[in-house]
Design a protein around this motif. Structure first.
Motif, PDB file in Angstrom:
ATOM      1  N   THR A   1       0.804  -1.586   0.141  1.00 41.37           N
ATOM      2  CA  THR A   1      -0.373   0.259   0.044  1.00 41.37           C
ATOM      3  C   THR A   1       1.093   1.377  -0.192  1.00 41.37           C
ATOM      4  OG1 THR A   1      -1.278  -1.016   1.851  1.00 41.37           O
ATOM      5  CG2 THR A   1      -1.665   1.391   0.819  1.00 41.37           C
ATOM      6  N   LEU A   2       1.951   1.348   0.638  1.00 43.54           N
ATOM      7  CA  LEU A   2       3.123   2.428   0.713  1.00 43.54           C
ATOM      8  C   LEU A   2       3.401   2.411   0.031  1.00 43.54           C
ATOM      9  CD1 LEU A   2       4.078   1.572   4.743  1.00 43.54           C
ATOM     10  CD2 LEU A   2       2.188   4.124   3.617  1.00 43.54           C
ATOM     11  N   VAL A   3       3.933   1.864  -1.225  1.00 46.27           N
ATOM     12  CA  VAL A   3       4.592   1.722  -1.887  1.00 46.27           C
ATOM     13  C   VAL A   3       4.241   2.179  -3.388  1.00 46.27           C
ATOM     14  CG1 VAL A   3       5.313   0.209  -3.783  1.00 46.27           C
ATOM     15  CG2 VAL A   3       6.269  -0.452  -1.634  1.00 46.27           C
TER      16      VAL A   3
ATOM     17  N   GLU B   1      -2.038  12.682   6.052  1.00 47.54           N
ATOM     18  CA  GLU B   1      -2.911  11.875   6.837  1.00 47.54           C
ATOM     19  C   GLU B   1      -3.880  10.943   6.482  1.00 47.54           C
ATOM     20  OE1 GLU B   1      -5.914  13.996  10.263  1.00 47.54           O
ATOM     21  OE2 GLU B   1      -4.834  15.242   8.558  1.00 47.54           O
ATOM     22  N   MET B   2      -4.426  11.090   5.285  1.00 46.52           N
ATOM     23  CA  MET B   2      -5.393   9.902   5.185  1.00 46.52           C
ATOM     24  C   MET B   2      -5.294   8.053   4.824  1.00 46.52           C
ATOM     25  SD  MET B   2      -6.039   9.921   0.521  1.00 46.52           S
ATOM     26  CE  MET B   2      -7.556   8.677  -0.243  1.00 46.52           C
ATOM     27  N   TRP B   3      -3.472   8.535   4.981  1.00 51.57           N
ATOM     28  CA  TRP B   3      -3.070   7.497   5.150  1.00 51.57           C
ATOM     29  C   TRP B   3      -2.160   7.096   6.329  1.00 51.57           C
ATOM     30  CZ3 TRP B   3      -4.398   4.427   1.156  1.00 51.57           C
ATOM     31  CH2 TRP B   3      -4.593   5.130  -0.474  1.00 51.57           C
ATOM     32  N   GLU B   4      -2.993   7.896   7.315  1.00 54.56           N
ATOM     33  CA  GLU B   4      -2.535   7.584   8.576  1.00 54.56           C
ATOM     34  C   GLU B   4      -2.568   6.480   9.169  1.00 54.56           C
ATOM     35  OE1 GLU B   4      -4.069   7.576  13.208  1.00 54.56           O
ATOM     36  OE2 GLU B   4      -5.176   7.358  11.065  1.00 54.56           O
TER      37      GLU B   4
ATOM     38  N   LYS C   1       5.605   7.100  12.992  1.00 53.99           N
ATOM     39  CA  LYS C   1       5.572   7.951  11.880  1.00 53.99           C
ATOM     40  C   LYS C   1       3.969   8.572  11.605  1.00 53.99           C
ATOM     41  CE  LYS C   1       8.952   5.622   8.489  1.00 53.99           C
ATOM     42  NZ  LYS C   1       8.836   4.911   7.090  1.00 53.99           N
ATOM     43  N   ALA C   2       2.944   7.428  12.291  1.00 52.58           N
ATOM     44  CA  ALA C   2       1.755   7.418  11.599  1.00 52.58           C
ATOM     45  C   ALA C   2       1.461   9.279  13.186  1.00 52.58           C
ATOM     46  CB  ALA C   2       0.883   6.604  12.567  1.00 52.58           C
ATOM     47  N   LEU C   3       1.586   9.505  14.362  1.00 51.60           N
ATOM     48  CA  LEU C   3       1.724  10.156  14.782  1.00 51.60           C
ATOM     49  C   LEU C   3       2.162  11.578  14.027  1.00 51.60           C
ATOM     50  CD1 LEU C   3       2.364   8.999  19.267  1.00 51.60           C
ATOM     51  CD2 LEU C   3       0.441   9.716  17.488  1.00 51.60           C
TER      52      LEU C   3
END
Length: 562
Positions: free
Chosen positions: A439-441, A449-452, A477-479
């Motif tokens: 997903t991240l690739v 923020e959409m992909w947090e 990374k999420a924070l």
């Protein structure tokens, strides 16, 4: 009457058409045709009748002429009359059959000598065969034979890349997958001077490539200079401020999750051209994501007033009610949008989403399945069907539909995220990590923020595999993407707790409880962490074994859920 006087009358007919005085055009064209009986004048009279909306009379005039059987332009205009009369079977019969060669190109089976009637200049023309293929496609689509419609639209754009309407139908009605769209564009034979058009078409299709690739396409078009001559002077033209191009860019921003950027751009576009419907559609979608209910209300009021018979107007009303969480009213208006235009994809998906918001699964599935049937090139209906199955814990079925969505659009990161969530719920944590990393690739732009939630999901899966250091990295990374996420603080605290790092665990449990003081999991785990910290150094061996078993049991039971 002398030929010179007849030619003057022909000029009068052309001038009447250019000034939209169609009754006058019909009157004079009828007299010219009576004087000469020339096929070109009969064609001019039929065109005047068509423009004046006398379709039945125009068809009768063309059909009475023997030329209609051997001239493509006569036959095409007769078929256009039948199109306006909604007589689709007769329209196809008038157009006749066509043969397909080994390269997928079509040739008309009837022997036809195309006459270039009423042609005074050397203007560039769209191939008449392309126009005929496009009309065949429209007839088949009206007869709900979408596979044949897709074939003929594809044939039309291949016969002449200037036939934009054919490409528009293929894209707007989601008839092709991502790969099929790219393959079609690569197969088109553009003229040397049409390099800009090839670049423009590449901006119209689905945009799931990397951000650098997409941005390069837009920059190439914006910076490309086209030289024209006016009064013996060369003038440099550019598409930098073209509304269609900027609407494509806004669509791309929306797809990347940059909703504010998208909203600002569409706001500028609608100030410039308030009736540009593509910009309007993207503007509505961005306003929905940002929760701008007032903007949706104003947009829907204006659209209903200006375009009461267009599906987008009632779709905007449905979006407004959906935004303010009045789902019963929203699905009523989504339903009205689809009744006005059965090929309006957003209406069907909105209809399903309105039912899904109230957890009425059967009705939601009905809307999504209709969308999947009507729009085989759109992966979103299959994606939503999978989400609905996942909501009811039918993970095997959900996985099947997500894989089908992936086959249609293998570059949408949201599909990979959902596959990862399915794997996580089925306790296949290694597989979940693999899907989340993919997903991240596939995210086209930098993380937003959409992909947090994806980053958090990956951290949870790594925690389940006891890869605590990696999990902590992703929680952090999420924070950085969203500092007010209860799930991230709780997951990070719990991971530190599992590492026996009690002080950091307590810190993050407190931060999580600051966001939601009533969270039961964090409250209980904070108490346990405080007890653990107070007992450090006291009779470790027996206590640590008991505590380890308790934490493992909490983790195994999903004491903290996403």
């Amino acid at each position: 009457m002398m030929e010179e006087e007849i030619e003057k009358l022909r000029g009068v007919v052309r001038d009447c058409v250019s000034k939209h005085l169609y009754s006058s055009a019909i009157f004079f064209a009828d007299k010219v045709a009576a004087f000469t009986s020339d096929p070109a004048d009969i064609y001019m009279q039929a065109q005047a009748l068509f423009l004046g909306r006398h379709y039945r009379r125009a068809f009768h005039l063309l059909n009475a002429s023997q030329i209609v059987l051997r001239d493509l332009r006569f036959r095409y205009l007769a078929a256009k009359c039948l199109e306006e009369l909604k007589e689709w079977d007769q329209c196809l019969q008038m157009l006749g059959e066509a043969n397909e060669d080994e390269h997928g190109n079509f040739r008309d089976t009837k022997d036809s000598d195309v006459m270039y009637l009423d042609k005074e200049t050397e203007d560039r023309e769209i191939n008449i065969l392309s126009a005929i293929c496009f009309l065949r496609g429209k007839a088949y689509e009206a007869l709900e034979n979408r596979s044949q419609a897709r074939k003929w639209y594809t044939a039309a754009i291949r016969a002449d890349p200037l036939c934009y309407e054919a490409l528009e139908c293929l894209i707007e009605n989601h008839m092709l997958t991502c790969e099929e769209e790219k393959s079609l564009l690569s197969s088109l034979q553009f003229a040397q001077e049409d390099g800009w058009l090839s670049s423009f078409y590449s901006c119209l299709i689905k945009k799931y490539d990397k951000a650098s690739v997409i941005e390069e396409k837009f920059n190439k078009l914006e910076n490309e200079d086209i030289y024209t001559k006016q009064s013996n002077e060369s003038i440099i033209c550019t598409l930098k401020n073209n509304t269609d191009l900027l609407a494509c860019k806004a669509e791309y921003y929306h797809q990347c999750g940059e909703y504010q950027k998208c909203f600002e751009l569409t706001s500028i576009l609608l100030e410039k051209d308030p009736f540009h419907l593509k910009s309007t559609m993207v503007h509505i979608a961005a306003a929905m994501e940002l929760g701008h209910s007032n903007e949706l209300y104003l947009m829907s009021c204006n659209l209903v007033k200006d375009y009461p018979q267009k599906a987008i107007s009632w779709f905007a009303v449905g979006c407004y009610y959906y935004c303010i969480k009045k789902y019963d009213q929203s699905r009523r208006y989504f339903s009205k949008a689809t009744s006005l235009d059965g090929t309006f994809a957003p209406g069907w998906i909105g209809f399903g989403n309105a039912y899904a918001a109230k957890e009425e699964g059967d009705q939601a599935m009905s809307g999504y399945r209709t969308a999947a049937r009507l729009f085989p090139g759109c992966h979103l209906p299959l994606l939503y069907i999978g989400m609905e199955y996942m909501r009811t814990h039918s993970f095997k079925l959900a996985d099947q539909f997500f894989m089908q969505a992936k086959a249609i659009c293998p570059s949408d990161p949201l599909v990979y995220n959902e596959l990862g969530v399915v794997a996580y719920n089925m306790r296949e944590y290694n597989k979940a990590v693999w899907w989340f990393e993919k997903t991240l690739v596939h995210i086209p732009s930098s993380l937003s923020e959409m992909w947090e939630s994806t980053v958090v999901n990956l951290a949870h899966a790594l925690r389940k595999l006891k890869r605590y250091s990696e999990a902590i990295t992703y929680y952090e990374k999420a924070l950085a993407l969203s500092a007010r996420s209860l799930s991230t603080y709780a997951g990070l605290a719990y991971t530190y707790h599992l590492q026996d790092n009690y002080s950091d665990a307590i810190t993050y449990y407190h931060k999580a409880l600051w966001i939601n003081p009533d969270d039961q999991f964090c409250t209980e785990m904070l108490t346990l962490a405080l007890v653990d910290e107070s007992r450090q150094g006291i009779d470790k061996s027996f206590y640590l074994e008991i505590k380890s078993r308790k934490l493992e049991r909490v983790d195994e039971d999903d004491g903290y859920r996403n």
